[in-house]
Each structure stands twice: as structure tokens, then as C-alpha cells.
Design an enzyme around this catalytic site. Structure first.
Site, short mmCIF file in Angstrom:
data_model
loop_
_atom_site.label_atom_id
_atom_site.label_comp_id
_atom_site.label_asym_id
_atom_site.label_seq_id
_atom_site.Cartn_x
_atom_site.Cartn_y
_atom_site.Cartn_z
N GLY A 236 0.81 -1.22 0.00
CA GLY A 236 0.00 0.00 0.00
C GLY A 236 0.84 1.27 0.00
O GLY A 236 0.55 2.21 -0.76
N ASP B 74 -3.91 3.30 8.09
CA ASP B 74 -3.53 2.06 8.76
C ASP B 74 -4.05 2.13 10.18
O ASP B 74 -4.15 3.20 10.77
CB ASP B 74 -2.01 1.87 8.74
CG ASP B 74 -1.61 0.41 8.87
OD1 ASP B 74 -1.09 -0.15 7.89
OD2 ASP B 74 -1.84 -0.18 9.96
N ASN C 212 -2.77 -6.99 5.27
CA ASN C 212 -1.97 -8.23 5.22
C ASN C 212 -2.86 -9.47 5.14
O ASN C 212 -3.98 -9.48 5.66
CB ASN C 212 -1.00 -8.31 6.41
CG ASN C 212 -1.55 -7.70 7.67
OD1 ASN C 212 -2.44 -6.85 7.62
ND2 ASN C 212 -1.07 -8.14 8.80
N SER D 12 -4.24 -6.55 -2.13
CA SER D 12 -3.44 -7.55 -1.43
C SER D 12 -3.47 -8.83 -2.25
O SER D 12 -4.44 -9.09 -2.96
CB SER D 12 -4.01 -7.90 -0.06
OG SER D 12 -4.78 -6.87 0.46
N LEU E 250 -1.48 -15.28 -8.60
CA LEU E 250 -0.93 -16.50 -7.99
C LEU E 250 -0.05 -17.23 -8.99
O LEU E 250 1.04 -17.72 -8.64
CB LEU E 250 -2.06 -17.45 -7.54
CG LEU E 250 -2.92 -17.04 -6.36
CD1 LEU E 250 -3.78 -18.21 -5.92
CD2 LEU E 250 -2.09 -16.55 -5.19
N PHE F 96 14.42 -19.29 -2.06
CA PHE F 96 13.70 -18.02 -2.12
C PHE F 96 13.01 -17.73 -0.80
O PHE F 96 12.64 -18.62 -0.05
CB PHE F 96 12.70 -17.99 -3.28
CG PHE F 96 11.65 -19.08 -3.26
CD1 PHE F 96 10.58 -19.04 -2.38
CD2 PHE F 96 11.74 -20.16 -4.14
CE1 PHE F 96 9.60 -20.03 -2.37
CE2 PHE F 96 10.77 -21.16 -4.14
CZ PHE F 96 9.70 -21.11 -3.25
N CYS G 144 5.67 -13.31 -0.49
CA CYS G 144 4.69 -13.73 -1.50
C CYS G 144 4.83 -15.17 -1.98
O CYS G 144 3.84 -15.89 -2.06
CB CYS G 144 4.77 -12.81 -2.71
SG CYS G 144 4.04 -11.22 -2.38
N PHE G 145 6.04 -15.58 -2.36
CA PHE G 145 6.16 -16.83 -3.10
C PHE G 145 5.58 -18.01 -2.33
O PHE G 145 4.72 -18.74 -2.83
CB PHE G 145 7.63 -17.11 -3.46
CG PHE G 145 8.14 -16.27 -4.60
CD1 PHE G 145 7.29 -15.43 -5.29
CD2 PHE G 145 9.47 -16.32 -4.98
CE1 PHE G 145 7.75 -14.65 -6.35
CE2 PHE G 145 9.94 -15.55 -6.03
CZ PHE G 145 9.08 -14.72 -6.71
N PHE H 35 15.50 -11.00 3.09
CA PHE H 35 15.27 -12.10 2.14
C PHE H 35 15.89 -11.86 0.78
O PHE H 35 16.00 -12.77 -0.04
CB PHE H 35 13.78 -12.45 2.04
CG PHE H 35 12.97 -11.53 1.17
CD1 PHE H 35 12.41 -10.36 1.67
CD2 PHE H 35 12.73 -11.84 -0.16
CE1 PHE H 35 11.66 -9.53 0.86
CE2 PHE H 35 11.97 -11.01 -0.98
CZ PHE H 35 11.43 -9.85 -0.46
#
Ligand code: UDX
Ligand code: UDX
Ligand code: ADP
Length: 479
Positions: free
Chosen positions: A15, A35, A89, A129, A220, A271, A275-276, A337
Site C-alpha cells: 500500500g 492504517d 496483510n 493484497s 498466484l 527463495f 509472497c512466493f 530475504f
């Protein structure tokens, strides 16, 4: 309706940067990012933003107080907005039905309920999201079951494809913007209104429109494909280490095929990122619910390989150090990461650090952008086994790489920060315990030069000849 005011629920990694760029590119639109966390909003309104993202400071400085606002007044934001982004989230459920796989949609649901409670005029509600396919339907059901007279909603899916560390460039020069909506005149009109926002800076040919479900599944699928490439190359890295092939050479040759392409073929310790894993788990859960177990198993393997890669690398560290790291000082270089972000969600460094702690190591961690509290949080959070006392006793966070490596038996490089490439390894070798080990989990260092200094070097996807270190170390026994 011409969109004059946008409100975004959720001032996080998605966001915050997205709305800052919209504000910069659309000076005629007032953008308010809301928020529920007072602390987060205070940070967005301060000199030190809550997230590190190259270029973000400049954008925020340019727009904040003009047409970009950060606020905890969610009610006002919702009431005034013509268009509302939902960017809250969507963590993986840690309990109950779908535990460990399904996304927990409680924040999305609560955002939808808040909109239903407060809206007094027509709204376009945009799901931003990453949420499982058919999440828009949930938002739609909640809004339409609670609609007040005279208020109409259109629900769109507009997944965000930015990657952390390059978010601003990804947003400003987006290869594609994807907008999904209902196949009705009203749905199509809402799509056009959101297109108009993006057309302030994105060429119309790069804006793809489709139906809601295709849009949700595309997000996705895109993340699953990217993660699959990494697992594919990581699987080959194990073959390379066992045979003497070099995974970088393999990737170079494979990537030359234009049908395959050169990007996202960097073998690594695995990874990470928010997200992944989450998105593939969502996809797996979706397939299970649709009674497609073969498809679920196919995608599960991408995750299993990623876990294998993290474990394989850590096992190699321990085995190389004479199969015991108990009471040894290990410098962990990099905890985020990936480079250029302070985000630690699902970072492979967590797995590596935790395993070494469980084996009794003393860790000296340095990362240029991750806050010490965040490192302690990741190493002690409830779903990991490390005891908080052990972590406190055996983990020291350092301000520089040089401080972290002093007195270390080994360096484990977990994140590919550019500054690690230009460290003075001669100086580092002097202050380390001998034999001095480097495990380069990102293939970014000059391994031959390191061997010539005297380091024992191991990396991903390549068996390093020991000639260099034997030359430098004379008769020293190799492990
Ligand atoms: C393949 C490789 O493309 C080639 O580089 C290698 O040297 C030999 O193997 P080939 O088997 O002749 O070549 O044909 P290809 O075009 O790759 O198609 C293989 C199969 O995949 C075909 O049955 C084709 O119909 C199918 N396919 C291909 C799909 O189902 N979907 C696609 O998107 C592409
Ligand atoms: C990803 C997608 O790229 C983005 O489009 C989507 O919107 C969100 O998820 P992000 O997770 O921020 O973005 O970063 P990304 O650059 O994709 O890297 C993810 C992980 O894969 C990192 O841990 C990275 O180090 C690793 N990676 C990436 C590799 O190990 N090898 C590669 O070749 C590329
Ligand atoms: P992402 O990476 O998807 O942006 P983050 O966790 O960084 O996820 O950000 C999500 C933000 O959404 C958090 O700051 C959280 O406080 C906020 N949030 C969650 N629910 C609501 C809500 N109903 N209204 C406003 N903000 C919310």
C-alpha cells in the site's frame, strides 16, 4: 464518476509505495493511506519511513502534505474516497481449517465490513493484497449484504506485481497493470475508471483488463511460475555440486533460449519473501479444495525443493566445520530475504540461523537494513523452536560486517547485498579463526581470490577446486 480521492487501507510494503507513486503521478488525485497501526502511520509521517525501499523517500518527500496523506482516521478516509484500495496483510493461517496453507482473510474481511459500515456514497473497492482466488467474491458478498440505500459498490481485482527492493521502478515503469472486474456495464465502467488512474503514466497497451477470477489467478500463477524457476535452477545446483558442472554456466546457456529467457535463474540458498511461499500455499489449498490433488502435488514440490535447498546449504556448513558448530562463532552476513530491503519475511537466513543455533553455534549477525529487534523477533517468534533465552545468549547483532567477522570460525553469506562484494577479505582473513571458512549462499564473491587469500570456500551450484587454498595454506589438512 471522476476519481478525485483515493483511500488505501493498509500502509505496508504494498500500500505505501503503490499509493506514493499514484500520488506522484496523479497530482489531481488526493491519496490517503490509512492504517490501524498508529506507530506505522507516525513513521510514514516522519523522516524515517517504516520500510526501506530505494527511491521511496524522494517520492514521499515530494508529495506528502500536498496530495499524499498518511492517517489513522480510517473512517474519514473511507467516507471521502471514490476508490478504496484494500492492501491489508493476508498471512497464512496458523490454526484451524486450512492451517499452514490457506490465507487468513480476517483483515480483508474486517476492511470490507468497515467499508460497508461507513460508506455513504458509491465506491469502487479494489482488492490489491495478494489473496486467494475468489477473495473478491467475499468482499462483494459482505458489501452487497450490507449496502445502504443509495450506495453502490463495484469490486475490482488489481493485483500488485512490484518486487521489494525495486518497488518504485517497478511501479513507475510497470510492464503491465492488470485489472479484473465484473462483466456488466457497471463493472466495465469501474474498470475504465481505474484504467484512467493508471493511464496518467502507464501506456494504455500495458494495461490488461479481464474478469475478476482470471485477474486473481494470474497473480498466484505469476508468483508460482517465478518461484518454480528458482526451484528448478536450485534443483540443478545440487546436480552441479555432485558432478562438477557450474550452475551459473548452465543458467547462462539455458537462459539464452528466448523461450526460456535469462531472468530468475539465479541459484541461491532458497527463495524468501512474503509472497512466493504464501501464494503457492494458496494455490495448493485451492487445488485441494477443487479436488485436483495431482496439481496440488506439482506445486507442493516447488516448496519442498525450496526447503531442501535451505537445509542442504545449512547441512553443508555444519559438515564442513567438522560436523560441529557448538560454541563456534559464525558470522551471518545478510538477514533480509534479498538485497535492498529490510524485509525478513520467510528469509532463508532465518532457517540457516535457527539451525545453527540449535546446533549450539554463537551467531554474529550483520545486515545493513534489518533492525536488531526484527532479527530477534524472527529467531524467537512462536512458530520457530529456538528458545528466547538461547537466542539472547547466543546471538549478537553487529553494526558492520567487519565487527561481525572478528573472531569468527566461518562466514555464512545469506543475502546478496552489494557491499559484501567489496569487503576487504584480506583484512577479514587476518581477524578470523583458522582455518577460515566462507559459505557464499548467493554466489556473489570472487571465490578464486578468496581461496588465494587462504579461505576455505563453498558456494551454491559449483564444486570449488581446492588448488587455490592448498597453495595458500601449504600443508594444512583440508576437511
Ligand atoms: C524440443 C525443443 O523445443 C528443442 O529445443 C529440442 O532441441 C528438442 O525438443 P520438439 O520436441 O521438436 O523440440 O518440439 P517443441 O516445439 O518443443 O514441442 C514439444 C511438445 O510440446 C509438442 O508436443 C508441443 O505440442 C508441446 N507444446 C509446446 C505445448 O504443449 N505447449 C507449448 O506451449 C509448447
Ligand atoms: C515477488 C515477485 O517478484 C513480485 O512480482 C510480486 O509482486 C511479489 O513477489 P519479491 O518477493 O519482493 O517479489 O522479490 P523477488 O525479487 O521476486 O525475490 C523473491 C526471492 O527469490 C528472494 O529471496 C530472492 O533472493 C529469490 N531469488 C530471486 C532467487 O533466489 N533467484 C532468482 O533468480 C531470483
Ligand atoms: P503487505 O506486504 O501486503 O503490504 P504489510 O503487513 O506490510 O503487508 O501491511 C499490511 C498493513 O495493513 C499493516 O500495516 C496492517 O496494520 C494494516 N491493516 C490490517 N488491517 C487493516 C484495516 N482493517 N485497516 C487499515 N489497515 C489495516
Amino acid at each position: 464518476m471522476v476519481i478525485e480521492k483515493i483511500c488505501c487501507l493498509g500502509a505496508g510494503y504494498v500500500g505505501g509505495p503503490t499509493c506514493s507513486v499514484i500520488a506522484m503521478k496523479c497530482p489531481n488525485i488526493q491519496v490517503t493511506v490509512c492504517d490501524k497501526s498508529v506507530e506505522r502511520i507516525n513513521q510514514w509521517n516522519s523522516e524515517k519511513l517504516p520500510i526501506y525501499e530505494p527511491g521511496l523517500d524522494d517520492v514521499v518527500r515530494q508529495c506528502r502534505g500536498k496530495n499524499l496523506f498518511f492517517s489513522t482516521d480510517i473512517a474519514k478516509g473511507i467516507r471521502e474516497a471514490d476508490l478504496i484500495f484494500i492492501s491489508v496483510n493476508t498471512p497464512t493461517k496458523t490454526f484451524g481449517n486450512g492451517k499452514g496453507r490457506a490465507a487468513d482473510l480476517k483483515y480483508v474481511e474486517s476492511a470490507a465490513r468497515m467499508i460497508a459500515d461507513l460508506a455513504t456514497s458509491n465506491k469502487i473497492v479494489v482488492e490489491k493484497s495478494t489473496v486467494p482466488v475468489k477473495a473478491a467474491e467475499i468482499i462483494m458478498k459482505i458489501l452487497r449484504a450490507n449496502t445502504k440505500p443509495g450506495v453502490e459498490y463495484q469490486i475490482l481485482s488489481n493485483p500488485e506485481f512490484l518486487a521489494e527492493g525495486t518497488a518504485i521502478v517497478d511501479l513507475v515503469e510497470a510492464e503491465r497493470v492488470l485489472i479484473g472486474g465484473e462483466d456488466t456495464p457497471e463493472g466495465q465502467k469501474a474498470i475504465q475508471e481505474l484504467c484512467w488512474v493508471y493511464e496518467h503514466w502507464i501506456p494504455a497497451k500495458n494495461i490488461l483488463t479481464t474478469n475478476t477470477w482470471s485477474s486473481e489467478l494470474s497473480k498466484l500463477a505469476a508468483n508460482a511460475f517465478l518461484a518454480q524457476r528458482i526451484s528448478s535452477i536450485n534443483s540443478l545446483s545440487a546436480v552441479c555440486e555432485a558432478t562438477g558442472a557450474d550452475v551459473s554456466e548452465v543458467a547462462r546457456a539455458v537462459g539464452r533460449d528466448s523461450r526460456i529467457g535469462p531472468k530468475f535463474l539465479e541459484a541461491s540458498i532458497g527463495f524468501g519473501g512474503s509472497c512466493f511461499q504464501k501464494d503457492i500455499l494458496n494455490l495448493i489449498y485451492l487445488c485441494e479444495c477443487l479436488n485436483l490433488p495431482e496439481v496440488a502435488a506439482y506445486w507442493q514440490q516447488v516448496l519442498s525443493l525450496n526447503d531442501y535447498q535451505k537445509t542442504r546449504f545449512t547441512r553443508k556448513v555444519i559438515e564442513s566445520l567438522f560436523n560441529t558448530v557448538s560454541d563456534k562463532n559464525i558470522a551471518i552476513l545478510g538477514f533480509s530475504f534479498k538485497k535492498n530491503t529490510g524485509d525478513t519475511r520467510e528469509s532463508p537466513a532465518i532457517h540457516v540461523s535457527k539451525t545453527l543455533l540449535d546446533e549450539g553455534a554463537k551467531l554474529h549477525i550483520y545486515d545493513p537494513k534489518v533492525e536488531p529487534d526484527q532479527i530477534f523477533y524472527e529467531l524467537t517468534s512462536p512458530y520457530l523452536t529456538s528458545e528466547p533465552e538461547i537466542v539472547k545468549k547466543n546471538v549478537e547483532i553487529h553494526d558492520t560486517a567487519y565487527s561481525a567477522v572478528t573472531g569468527a570460525h566461518a562466514i555464512v553469506l545469506c543475502t546478496e547485498w552489494d557491499e559484501f562484494k567489496v569487503l576487504d577479505f584480506k583484512k577479514i582473513y587476518e581477524v578470523m579463526m583458522k582455518p577460515a571458512y566462507i559459505f557464499d549462499g548467493r554466489k556473489i564473491l570472487n571465490h578464486e581470490a578468496l581461496q588465494n587469500i587462504g579461505f576455505h570456500v563453498q558456494t551454491i551450484g559449483k564444486r570449488l577446486s581446492r588448488v587455490g587454498s592448498i597453495r595458500a595454506q601449504g600443508s594444512q589438512t583440508m576437511p
